[in-house]
Scaffold this active site. Structure first.
Site, PDB file in Angstrom:
ATOM      1  N   LYS C  82       6.750  -9.544   6.015  1.00 31.38           N
ATOM      2  CA  LYS C  82       5.502  -8.884   5.845  1.00 31.38           C
ATOM      3  C   LYS C  82       4.359  -9.471   6.515  1.00 31.38           C
ATOM      4  CE  LYS C  82       2.945  -7.149   1.596  1.00 31.38           C
ATOM      5  NZ  LYS C  82       2.795  -7.441   0.177  1.00 31.38           N
ATOM      6  N   SER C 157       3.011  -2.571  -2.038  1.00 26.63           N
ATOM      7  CA  SER C 157       2.280  -2.902  -0.994  1.00 26.63           C
ATOM      8  C   SER C 157       3.387  -3.207   0.458  1.00 26.63           C
ATOM      9  CB  SER C 157       1.277  -3.737  -0.790  1.00 26.63           C
ATOM     10  OG  SER C 157       1.744  -5.048  -1.313  1.00 26.63           O
ATOM     11  N   SER C 181       4.481  -5.382  -5.905  1.00 30.17           N
ATOM     12  CA  SER C 181       4.602  -5.052  -4.501  1.00 30.17           C
ATOM     13  C   SER C 181       5.997  -5.233  -3.776  1.00 30.17           C
ATOM     14  CB  SER C 181       3.409  -5.549  -3.777  1.00 30.17           C
ATOM     15  OG  SER C 181       2.173  -5.058  -3.939  1.00 30.17           O
TER      16      SER C 181
END
Ligand SMILES: [Mg+2]
Ligand SMILES: [Zn+2]
Lengths: 104, 504, 485
Positions: C82, C157, C181
């Protein structure tokens, strides 16, 4: 304790908060943000009525204490590598526009 | 924060310093200015003498090239996390215990505000649960000044202002930031408003400095900024409620501190006498014009949005650690002065003891005493002749002791003693007997001295009869002549005693 | 899910092959780069694919194997990171314009540990800006589309990391989970996603959103791979003061253990609002565990309904402070102005997207003088109530089961104008972040439109082993029922 959205937050407070947060807001945006924040705060009013007087605040999920480093120097970052990432640098230092005011 | 613009507007009131009288009451040390009393509390920031920063492993070192002691934490890089320096905690505890504080469980908060030399846009500081609380510091004269708290926090970086008028922030073209100082551990010592005169403020800071150095917590140099002092000043009529206070920043020496407090007190009195109100504000001491100037008004209230630092965990030193730190504390200046006072009979807050303890030469004086010499004499000689020597004089204690023993034994006059000592100090030691002999400082025994006295009485018959008739002035002439005749070997006291005895 | 012959689809199988010399790490990598070349255009899982660095890393792994050195337990396994964890010299943007172009001068602890385990980082994945969102639509660099249906969101997210695994770009990836997330996009993309106990995986080098809630964890196609990744990245880190001083998790050995006698909790007063297709899958999961020998017990969580409020006061408050450092002085974007204050405002106004600004404003307000007690202070107390609810529930149950997301993947754009509707996506995932407990989402069949549904397993602090046992059991029942992995 149900206040109307407009009582929960005013445009004046939104302006003050945006100044604290260093975000510019136009007069139009102030109105929109005020309405939006008021709506959220209204939604968050579900906790208003809770009696929490005997409840300890919880700030961290796992109870640790006394976490230390020993006082031993470790070589840090290379200045040139760091300054190469800076928006502006001069003489081994970070360059910024003139500083006015302190924290207003 | 101690950055400032000195060219902002003053109150506009001109004040004639010469019109005011300072009345110092003789006994209780209270300080009255035109019927007002001063109420002052000091906030002192000291940089701790650690090897590394409060929350990261970069070097804590003054004076190096800019931005050479930086790391992700120091620079507030995304993803960086603080880890507390154990030694900084230990030094903070030393300070707390030396100031008679309670060491308690504590936490760290974030104080949020934007400033270019503050990398994360928040300062990690202790807020409602500081490590040290409720202590006091005793001034040399015995008055106690409360210490509300002494907490840990991190220092900021340093800005240099380029262009404009002479390096000032106001009107500069731009600024350059060096983060070497950012994250250096500080202890902020918040004193209670118990200080009642500029002199007490000076004494407080001087005493505090000595304590900090004694416990090894800081080098506490005001000139280098490793000790920084802010003063909260207000005035009131005796018995009246507390007045509105102003905070004075940018005081860079003990001397300036006293001047700044005195100026500020006078300024407030003039305003009050003119029927005006004091505004609560932060003011800046300007060394060049000797005045304080408005820096910012507190009306535009700071909103620091303090909250518990989620990247750190609570600090809770156990009793064993606290006890170990306490047990390892060295003797503090106050105890040192008392010890020397007891040994010498000199007053603990008298000049000699104050000076010698501040120089750290009291252990030396005691060791001269242990070597068999009179400690009171040792105190006087060290105070007078050892100003250039450090805390560990090069002169062996035994050498000074030998000299003092000769002096107190009547083998050297005080004048001769000074001469011998000067040579010992110059050479970093020496044999007093040999030096005295080389200089011809023969001890004059009593019979030899009596012969000289008799000879002078015979030669100065007129002076002698005047002396016997009660004219004290005549004694001077007689003693002078005797000293001359003895080539300086006679001891003044012995001469006086002999003259008195012969007068009958 | 890779289409290349001879390349296994799981990290465990790849690592076995590479360690034994049966597979070359460089071949594994090329197969995955080919898959990226084939589908990244329509999915946009990545902000950056680091093919050159990955090739070098894969070659090093092969050299280690050839030289007889231990290449690590993730030898040659491609992994997507990420784009909110620091990678030395490689841009780390948090999908924000304010950090565009910034190259961190250091690696996150997790990045170091993955490299030490022989994993091959292939790129930085897209996210909602600064991890604030539930759809990966709030990215300065565009939406990440759901590999199962590219008209729909991937969740957020960590949408890029979930999509990367679902699309076969890498068998495993790393995300961060502050309010769901990792778990929510895992559910929406049909993969496994784990949020471990707060303090189990170091946060050093993870760009902070809300420090007391953030935790990193893996995505994978099966339960074992997540266990494997956690074994590699967990364990005490002296660079993170909130890191629990304990050895790395040991999980793989529990996966074959059954769930006989385990007490699985059903929350009787759980906030309603989940779609029927989702609750149907939750019931199927209860049934499957019952069939495997677990006991279903009822528990009450009376304060769970306040979790959303507590979260949306606490997380923005911490965020408002964490994101104050983006001031244009030391790194990232600067918009020039006549003085520093004007420069801060101009930079931050131009650099942050709308959702980030909204949360900064909300958090600044909740912390500011006069409002702290009514909002932030109160939220911390509600956090305690929720934690206490969990503590009581775990005296009756070993794990709890809930939906991960109340809905399946929704069409792109559907909720982007309604922040509150978006916040409600996290209603089942947020409570565990507040308590700091572990939780994971496992794919458990499909719901409306044939889209994946995830079931969430919650466990008490450091209860990862029992959580993984239950996850493995659910996975076995899906395979037995003929469900796709
Ligand atoms: Mg202060
Ligand atoms: Zn301070």
């Amino acid at each position: 304790m149900s206040e109307s959205p407009s009582e929960r937050i005013s445009a004046e407070v939104v302006v003050k908060v945006s100044r604290l947060a260093r975000l510019d807001v136009t007069p139009d945006e102030v109105q929109r943000i005020t309405t939006q924040m008021a709506g959220m705060l209204e939604h968050f009013a579900d906790i208003d009525a809770l009696d929490l007087s005997d409840v300890e605040p919880m700030t961290q999920p796992y109870p640790l204490s006394n976490v230390f480093r020993e006082d031993v120097v470790v070589t840090g970052l290379d200045r040139e590598e760091v300054l190469a990432n800076a928006p502006a640098a001069e003489d081994g230092r970070f360059r910024v526009p003139p500083i006015v005011g302190l924290d207003g | 924060m101690t950055t400032a613009d000195s060219k902002t507007q003053d109150s506009g009131i001109q004040y004639d310093m010469s019109k005011n009288e300072i009345k110092v009451a003789p006994n209780d040390g209270s300080y009255l200015l035109d019927g007002y009393e001063l109420v002052c509390g000091l906030e002192v920031h000291v940089e701790l003498a650690t090897a590394t920063k409060l929350f990261s492993a970069s070097a804590n070192r003054f004076g190096d090239d800019p931005n050479t002691h930086i790391d992700p934490v120091t620079l507030g890089l995304p993803g960086a996390l603080p880890v507390l320096n154990r030694q900084a905690v230990e030094l903070a505890m030393r300070i707390g215990l030396a100031l008679n504080c309670k060491v308690q469980p504590s936490t760290f908060h974030r104080k949020n505000y934007f400033y270019p030399d503050m990398p994360k846009a928040y300062q990690i500081s202790q807020y409602d649960q500081p490590i040290n609380v409720d202590g006091w510091l005793e001034l040399p004269g015995g008055k106690s000044i409360g210490v509300e708290r002494a907490h840990l926090e991190e220092d900021t970086g340093k800005s240099t202002h380029i262009g404009g008028t002479g390096g000032r922030i106001h009107g500069s073209d731009y600024s350059l930031i060096d983060f070497n100082r950012a994250g250096v551990p500080l202890v902020e010592i918040v004193g209670r408003p118990d200080i009642a005169s500029p002199e007490e403020a000076r004494q407080y800071v001087t005493e505090l400095r000595q304590i900090l150095v004694a416990v090894g917590a800081s080098d506490a140099k005001m000139e280098e900024g490793s000790m920084r002092c802010d003063a909260n000043v207000s005035v009131r009529k005796p018995g009246a409620p507390l007045g509105i206070r102003c905070e004075i920043k940018n005081v860079n020496s003990v001397r300036s501190l006293g001047r700044a407090i005195e100026y500020e007190a006078r300024r407030q009195i003039v305003l009050l006498e003119a029927g005006e109100k004091i505004r609560q504000e932060t003011r800046h001491w300007d060394e060049t014009d000797g005045r304080t100037h408005t820096l910012r008004s507190k009306e535009d209230a700071d909103d620091y949005r303090y909250f518990l630092e989620p990247d750190l965990v609570p600090l809770n030193p156990d009793q064993a650690w606290i006890d170990a730190v306490r047990a390892a504390l060295p003797m503090l200046p106050r105890e040192r002065r008392l010890r020397l006072s007891q040994a010498t009979g000199a007053p603990a807050d008298g000049e000699a003891i104050m000076v010698v303890v501040e120089r750290g030469q009291d252990d030396y004086v005691m060791s001269v005493g242990e070597a068999g010499a009179d400690v009171a004499r040792a105190l006087v000689h060290v105070k007078e002749a050892f100003a250039e020597q450090g805390a560990n004089p090069t002169v062996p204690a035994a050498d000074l002791a030998q000299m003092i023993i000769m002096e107190t034994g009547g083998k050297l006059t005080s004048t001769q003693a000074k001469t011998v000592l000067a040579e010992i100090v110059a050479n970093g030691g020496g044999d007093a007997v040999a030096i005295a002999a080389a200089k011809g400082f023969e001890a004059m025994d009593n019979s030899a001295l009596e012969a000289v006295v008799d000879q002078v009485i015979a030669e100065q018959a007129e002076a002698w009869s005047k002396y016997c008739g009660g004219e004290q002035k005549a004694m001077g002439a007689l003693v002078g002549a005797i000293m001359k005749a003895s080539q300086g070997k006679a001891d003044g006291k012995a001469v006086t005693a002999l003259l008195l005895a012969k007068k009958g | 899910m890779t289409t290349h012959a001879n390349i296994p689809t799981t990290a465990a199988a790849i690592a076995d092959g590479v360690r034994s010399g049966a597979l070359k790490a460089v071949d594994v990598l090329e197969a995955h780069l080919a898959q990226i070349a084939a589908r990244e255009g329509e999915i946009h899982a990545f902000n950056l694919v680091t093919a050159d660095e990955a090739r070098a890393a894969a070659a090093r792994v092969d050299a280690d194997v050839a030289a007889g050195r231990d290449p690590g337990i993730l030898a040659g396994v491609p992994i997507a990171l990420k784009d909110n964890m620091c990678t030395r010299g490689i841009p780390t943007t948090c999908s924000s314009k304010i950090l565009e172009g910034w190259r961190p001068p250091y690696d996150a602890t997790v990045v170091q540990r993955l490299a030490a385990a022989g994993a091959v980082a292939i790129g930085k994945t897209n996210l909602d800006e600064f991890a604030m969102g539930s759809s990966t639509e709030n990215s300065a660099f565009g939406v990440t589309f759901n590999p199962r249906d590219i008209s729909r969101v991937s969740g957020g997210s960590s949408g890029g990391s979930a999509a990367a695994v679902a699309a076969g770009f890498s068998p495993i990836s790393i995300g961060s989970d502050t309010g769901g997330s990792i778990r929510q996009p895992a559910a929406l993309c049909g993969v496994v996603g784990v949020k471990p106990t707060y303090g189990t995986v170091s946060r050093y080098g993870l760009v902070a959103y809300a420090s007391s809630l953030d935790q990193m964890g893996p995505f994978s196609t099966d339960v074992r791979d997540s266990a494997l990744v956690l074994e590699a990245i967990s364990g005490h880190d002296p660079m993170d003061s909130t890191s629990i001083p304990q050895a790395p998790l040991s999980l793989q050995h529990v996966l074959s253990q059954g769930v006989e006698g385990l007490r699985v909790g059903r929350i009787t007063d759980m906030p309603s609002g989940a779609d029927p297709d989702v609750t149907a899958r939750l019931e199927a999961a209860f049934d499957a565990l019952k069939a495997a020998g677990a006991k279903i017990v009822d528990v009450e969580m009376p304060s769970m309904k306040y979790a959303l409020t507590a979260y949306y006061l606490i997380a923005p408050a911490e965020a408002s402070s964490n994101l104050a450092r983006y001031d244009g002085v030391r790194y990232g974007l600067r918009v020039n102005a006549t003085d520093t204050n004007a420069m801060y405002s101009a930079t931050r106004t131009a650099g942050f997207g709308e959702e980030v600004k909204r949360r900064i404003m909300l958090g600044t307000y909740a912390l500011s003088a006069g409002y702290y007690d009514a909002y932030y202070g109160k939220a911390l107390k509600v956090r305690r109530l929720i934690s206490d609810d969990f503590a009581r529930a775990y005296t009756k149950a070993d794990v709890l089961l809930t939906p991960t997301s109340p809905i399946v993947a929704f069409p792109v754009g559907e909720k982007s104008d309604d922040p509150l509707a978006m916040y409600l996506c996290d209603i089942y995932t947020i409570p565990t972040n507040l308590a700091g407990h572990p939780a994971m989402s496992v794919p458990f069949g499909t719901g409306a439109h044939g889209l994946p549904v995830g079931v969430q397993i919650l466990a008490p602090t450091l209860g990862e082993q029992v959580m993984f046992k239950v996850a493995a059991s659910l996975e076995r029942s899906m395979i037995a029922a003929g469900g796709a992995k």
